[in-house]
Scaffold this motif. Structure first.
Motif: not given
Length: 476
Positions: A184-187, A328-334
């Motif tokens: 969350l910090r990164e986002l 794969r880096k997409n949060e929803r896909v992961e």
């Protein structure tokens, strides 16, 4: 079986009604049967959760909620769904089920559970484009809850659209909250940097992009967008340094087609026409084949399972590695892929339990898990297809931009020839100075063509300018 029993009783009830018996009298035992079924489902769910079979438990809690969105049973089931959904990092199935709850049921949950439900629904509504609903859900999260940072992040994304100054404060609060996770910090660093860029605070945006950890999940985005911020604040050397890091072999699996066009723009601004052509040629060589390969996969329309296997480089459906990595880096896909892996693990555990797998319940659970995997694959594959379509479209758009840059570069070269501009003479008269170096904690090493992991992310460039000096307009 309980549902079938209720349905079998309905025709008999209708026959009794035709004989003169009141349908209201028949409705009482039917409601009692339904209530008993809900109680049995809730008990089964609790038992399965204790057996560490969360997918199966989720199904039975869901059955309770599908039959009633309010009442004590619904409250217990809602808490179970939230608990399992959070444990599995599920951002799709649980939140969609909880969204159907009666508001009174959510309010009756324990305060922290209620806040977690509101936070999950805030993200769900935001992704659905229902911004007012998302804002209301985020505001309902208690300030004492661990779910507050997630809700505040969503609130910041909403404010980013119409109240960017407020968004700066909101993202700052998320970053200062000790409860915020590393992801969350990164986002939040990314979101804050983008907000500052939108406010034309380019130096602040560049500094914020630089706060993302090196080689972290979203570092490639920070490098590219930070390069744009550097260019806008008048530091083309800083921009080229970030792009050099992004184009290093250590980041070769990153999908960054925009970066080639940005490099070409920097060189174009300095009338370095050969360098412009090199950057544009890299775009053609690297990204146009990727687009064609993605289009071929989409035209083939593989089955969901085959498409998802391709993300792991398995099966006969092939996607370029940077494309696989990007999707794969997409949060929803992961999240959905991890959920599917949990479904597979649960099926393995049920089959490994000989007594359970041979029982009537075990056979029912295997059917439930199989249906759930089919549903999960279908939802995930649909989202992956959409991401691949967006990716191919992006390359189309960038190819058009590339053609414009190439045209402008040709036009610039033509102007040099027509005006007898000697670019080599101009460049020979200029000197390349060492880039500005921080006062402490850094050493200067000229780049000699070798990339070292501890240097990537710290490159700075100086750049010559072949453009002829612009004459000051004569005073009248």
């Amino acid at each position: 079986m309980r549902v079938r029993t209720v349905r079998i009783l309905r025709p008999a009830g209708l026959r009794d009604w035709r004989r003169g018996r009141s349908p209201l009298l028949l409705l009482v035992p039917l409601l009692a049967l339904a209530a008993a079924a809900r109680a049995d489902d809730a008990a089964t769910a609790r038992d399965l959760e204790q057996r560490r079979l969360p997918i199966s438990a989720f199904f039975f809690y869901g059955e309770v909620l599908r039959q009633a969105q309010s009442g004590p049973g619904a409250t217990v089931a809602a808490a179970g769904v939230q608990r399992i959904s959070q444990a599995l990092h599920d951002e799709v199935f649980g939140p969609n089920l909880l969204a159907k709850l009666d508001p009174a049921t959510i309010a009756s949950l324990p305060p922290d559970v209620s806040s977690r439900v509101h936070a999950a629904l805030a993200l769900l509504q935001y992704r659905a484009g229902k911004l007012e609903d998302a804002r209301r859900e985020a505001a309902a999260v208690s300030r004492d809850s661990d779910a507050l940072p997630q809700a505040q992040y969503v609130a910041g994304l909403i404010a980013q659209r119409s109240q960017p100054e407020n968004a700066v404060a909101v993202f700052g609060a998320v970053l200062s909250d000790r409860r915020s996770s590393g992801e969350l910090r990164e986002l939040s660093h990314l979101a804050l940097a983008r907000t500052l860029y939108g406010l034309r605070r380019y130096a602040d945006a560049s500094a914020e992009y630089a706060k993302l950890p090196r080689f972290s999940r979203h570092w490639d985005e920070a490098l590219f967008e930070g390069a744009y911020a550097d260019l806008m604040r008048g530091d083309p050397g800083g921009a080229l340094g970030k792009l050099q890091s992004l184009h290093s072999p250590h980041l070769s699996d990153e999908f960054a087609p925009e970066s080639e066009n940005l490099a070409a723009i920097v060189y174009h601004q300095h009338c370095l026409w050969p360098e412009v052509r090199i950057a544009l040629k890299r775009f053609d060589l690297i990204y146009l084949p990727m687009r064609d390969q993605v289009r071929a996969v989409l035209a083939r329309d593989p089955a969901p399972a085959a498409l998802l296997a391709a993300l792991d480089g398995k099966g006969d459906v092939r996607l370029p590695e940077p494309v696989r990595h990007h999707v794969r880096k997409n949060e929803r896909v992961e999240s959905m892929l991890a959920y599917a892996a949990q479904v597979d693990e649960e099926e393995r555990r049920i089959r490994a339990d000989g007594e359970l797998s041979r029982s009537r319940l075990g056979k029912e659970l295997l059917e439930i898990v199989a249906r759930h995997r089919e549903l999960t694959d279908g939802v995930t594959a649909k989202f992956v297809r959409n991401r691949l379509e967006d990716l191919a479209h992006l390359i189309d758009v960038l190819e058009g931009d590339k053609d414009v840059i190439a045209f402008e570069a040709t036009k610039g070269e033509k102007g040099f020839l027509e005006n007898d501009v000697d670019a080599k003479k101009i460049l020979a008269a200029e000197a390349l100075f060492r880039p500005e170096q921080p006062a402490t904690g850094h050493e200067y090493w000229p780049f000699d063509g070798e990339y070292w992991p501890d240097e990537i992310g710290y490159y700075q460039a100086t750049i010559k300018d072949a453009c002829p000096a612009r004459k000051e307009p004569e005073k009248p």
